[in-house]
Motif scaffolding. Structure first.
Motif, PDB file in Angstrom:
ATOM      1  N   LYS A  83       6.790   3.234 -10.944  1.00 11.36           N
ATOM      2  CA  LYS A  83       5.715   2.244 -11.086  1.00 11.36           C
ATOM      3  C   LYS A  83       4.400   2.717 -10.486  1.00 11.36           C
ATOM      4  CE  LYS A  83       8.334  -0.508  -8.540  1.00 11.36           C
ATOM      5  NZ  LYS A  83       9.351   0.258  -7.806  1.00 11.36           N
ATOM      6  N   ASP A 103      13.304   5.890  -9.170  1.00 13.55           N
ATOM      7  CA  ASP A 103      13.483   4.451  -9.009  1.00 13.55           C
ATOM      8  C   ASP A 103      12.783   3.800 -10.188  1.00 13.55           C
ATOM      9  OD1 ASP A 103      13.184   1.726  -8.181  1.00 13.55           O
ATOM     10  OD2 ASP A 103      11.306   2.268  -7.172  1.00 13.55           O
ATOM     11  N   HIS A 215      12.771  -2.269   1.964  1.00 14.79           N
ATOM     12  CA  HIS A 215      11.435  -1.681   1.767  1.00 14.79           C
ATOM     13  C   HIS A 215      10.565  -2.260   2.874  1.00 14.79           C
ATOM     14  CE1 HIS A 215       7.721  -0.277   0.118  1.00 14.79           C
ATOM     15  NE2 HIS A 215       8.279   0.174  -0.990  1.00 14.79           N
ATOM     16  N   SER A 218       4.410  -1.555   1.515  1.00 14.05           N
ATOM     17  CA  SER A 218       3.668  -0.380   1.074  1.00 14.05           C
ATOM     18  C   SER A 218       2.500  -0.085   2.013  1.00 14.05           C
ATOM     19  CB  SER A 218       3.165  -0.601  -0.353  1.00 14.05           C
ATOM     20  OG  SER A 218       2.895   0.634  -0.964  1.00 14.05           O
ATOM     21  N   GLY A 251      10.476   2.801  -0.025  1.00 15.35           N
ATOM     22  CA  GLY A 251       9.202   3.519   0.017  1.00 15.35           C
ATOM     23  C   GLY A 251       8.397   3.030   1.204  1.00 15.35           C
ATOM     24  N   GLY A 252       7.082   3.079   1.074  1.00 15.71           N
ATOM     25  CA  GLY A 252       6.232   2.573   2.152  1.00 15.71           C
ATOM     26  C   GLY A 252       5.525   3.658   2.928  1.00 15.71           C
ATOM     27  N   GLU A 290      12.695   6.075  -1.554  1.00 18.95           N
ATOM     28  CA  GLU A 290      12.032   5.969  -2.860  1.00 18.95           C
ATOM     29  C   GLU A 290      10.521   5.860  -2.704  1.00 18.95           C
ATOM     30  OE1 GLU A 290      14.422   2.900  -4.644  1.00 18.95           O
ATOM     31  OE2 GLU A 290      13.421   1.356  -3.461  1.00 18.95           O
ATOM     32  N   GLY A 292       6.608   6.164  -3.425  1.00 16.51           N
ATOM     33  CA  GLY A 292       5.693   6.180  -4.562  1.00 16.51           C
ATOM     34  C   GLY A 292       4.372   6.738  -4.071  1.00 16.51           C
ATOM     35  N   ARG A 293       3.638   5.879  -3.369  1.00 14.13           N
ATOM     36  CA  ARG A 293       2.274   6.176  -2.925  1.00 14.13           C
ATOM     37  C   ARG A 293       2.111   7.554  -2.271  1.00 14.13           C
ATOM     38  NH1 ARG A 293      -1.554   2.543  -1.920  1.00 14.13           N
ATOM     39  NH2 ARG A 293      -0.108   0.801  -1.969  1.00 14.13           N
ATOM     40  N   TYR A 389      -0.943   3.517  -7.843  1.00 11.45           N
ATOM     41  CA  TYR A 389      -1.225   2.146  -8.303  1.00 11.45           C
ATOM     42  C   TYR A 389      -2.620   2.041  -8.906  1.00 11.45           C
ATOM     43  CZ  TYR A 389       2.963   1.485  -5.613  1.00 11.45           C
ATOM     44  OH  TYR A 389       4.243   1.616  -5.137  1.00 11.45           O
TER      45      TYR A 389
END
Ligand SMILES: Cc1ncc(COP(=O)(O)O)c(C=O)c1O
Length: 410
Positions: A83, A103, A215, A218, A251-252, A290, A292-293, A389
């Motif tokens: 995402k 993910d 989680h 973020s 994540g985070g 997982e 992302g950022r 994002y």
């Protein structure tokens, strides 16, 4: 080779129309796989060669590679949260660097990963609220064996809809207490410890492997948030007394945005190692993360143009309904630089209120940009650290849509 349509057998005309419609998005994705993005040496080259009057989004593969390498120190298996930035060029580059697990949150993301990598990619369906058809598609068409839940009803759905075999794993997502993250996710997802323990027992009694996930939120600026969340997992595990097959720390992990000054990623990894050591986990229990950022944030630059300057306000050709969605938050800061066609902008900086191009008054950034005091119509503004994002949040609201995407190789 037989096409998927031909292989699937005879159809009524109506079924055929449905099949063709189903196939179209994947053909579209295959077309824009992104392996052949237009390449530029630098952001300056993008501006000088294109003189773009529409926003251009730059992907920096070298930054992606560097981030993927940093995650080689993660003490478990890394799944990329699709995402965060699902552009095929991003996914491809991460895959080449060894990030081959994902993910996924929707059937569309599942199909995207399938179209790009087929069976070479691992997929984990970690959205805690999934429709029954989505679970069926994930399980039957894509053989996904890993699901996340945060309530009993979702366990029932997976037990009803997914193929049952010894590889099926259901992880219970635990709500965390962290106040250290910019975006708290536990207001929406996650079970309280007592409920989570009961759910683990339900899963185990059904003969399915159980796991726990969380989680911390973020852009989490505190490494200790992970250790605290793992301590919470320990309490739930002791209460549930069922064997845990997976611990997913979510994540985070933060991006180094100006003003946030996060600790380096190794601090986060060591807190996870410390937390895990305190738990009495079975030897076969797999650790997942997982991110992302933190894998993609530094790998994107938005190249925008000033459409109007009005006093201490500037109107740009992209805004919060486009790739700048996150910058609606008052704490979000990004590095910015003005590029002018001829002559240099003033070295004196002043704060400017920044509006996007749409007619909605919410199309305004939450924090001012510090820009040269003589910034003017036609200047380009490079907004760095926009990889996360941004592309995934674009809309077509009011007819504005950033879809020129290039690679920058510096
Ligand atoms: C289930 C899940 N995993 C991972 C992520 C990625 O989080 P981050 O980008 O903060 O690393 C998210 C973000 O919303 C998420 O919902």
């Amino acid at each position: 080779m037989k096409s998927a349509l031909a292989a699937a057998g005879p159809f009524t005309p109506a079924q055929l129309v449905d099949r063709v419609k189903d196939a179209l998005p994947s053909l579209e994705r295959a077309r824009q796989k992104g392996r052949d993005l237009e390449k530029f040496q630098s952001v300056d080259a993008v501006v000088h060669e294109l003189e773009p009057t529409e926003p251009v989004f730059c992907i920096h593969p070298a930054e992606l590679r560097a981030a993927a390498r940093r995650f080689r120190g993660f003490p478990g298996r890394v799944l990329y949260a699709v995402k965060c930035n699902p552009h095929p060029a991003v996914l491809d580059t991460l895959f080449e660097e060894g990030v081959t697990d994902f993910d996924v949150a929707s059937v569309d993301e599942i199909k995207l990963i399938h179209d790009l990598f087929g069976g070479r990619a691992g997929q984990y369906f970690n959205n805690p609220a999934k429709s029954r058809p989505a679970i069926r598609t994930a399980s039957k068409d894509h053989q996904i064996r890993f699901y996340t839940v945060d309530c009993e009803g979702e366990i029932d759905k997976i037990l009803d809809e997914a193929e049952r075999d010894s590889d099926l794993i259901i992880a219970v997502r635990l709500a965390t207490q962290s106040g250290d993250a910019r975006y708290t996710l536990s207001t929406k997802f996650g079970a309280a410890p007592a409920d989570a323990a009961r759910m683990l027992q339900t899963i185990s009694k059904a003969g399915v492997k159980a796991g726990i996930s969380f989680h911390v939120g973020s852009q989490c600026l505190s490494p200790s948030a992970f250790e605290k969340a793992i301590d919470l997992v320990g309490g739930v595990a002791r209460r549930a007394r069922v064997p845990l097959h997976v611990l997913n720390v979510g994540g985070g992990f933060p991006a180094p945005y100006p003003g946030d000054n996060p600790k380096t990623i190794e601090h986060y990894f060591s807190r996870i190692v410390l937390g895990r050591r305190k738990l009495d986990l079975p030897t076969g229990c797999i650790l997942l993360g997982e991110p992302g950022r933190s894998l993609v944030a530094t790998a994107g630059t938005a190249v925008l143009q000033v459409v109007v300057r009005r006093g201490d306000a500037v109107f740009l050709n992209d805004g919060v309904f486009g790739t700048l969605q996150e910058l609606g938050h008052p704490k979000e800061r990004r590095p910015t630089r003005v590029i002018r066609k001829a002559g240099s902008p003033s070295s004196r900086l002043a704060p400017f209120r920044v509006y996007g191009p749409t007619c909605d008054s919410n199309d305004v950034l939450g924090a001012p940009f510090l820009l040269p005091e003589d910034v003017r119509e036609g200047d380009w503004i490079e907004v760095g650290m926009m990889g996360a994002y941004s592309l995934s949040m674009r809309t077509r609201f009011n007819g504005f849509h950033t879809d020129r995407i290039v690679a920058v190789t510096d």
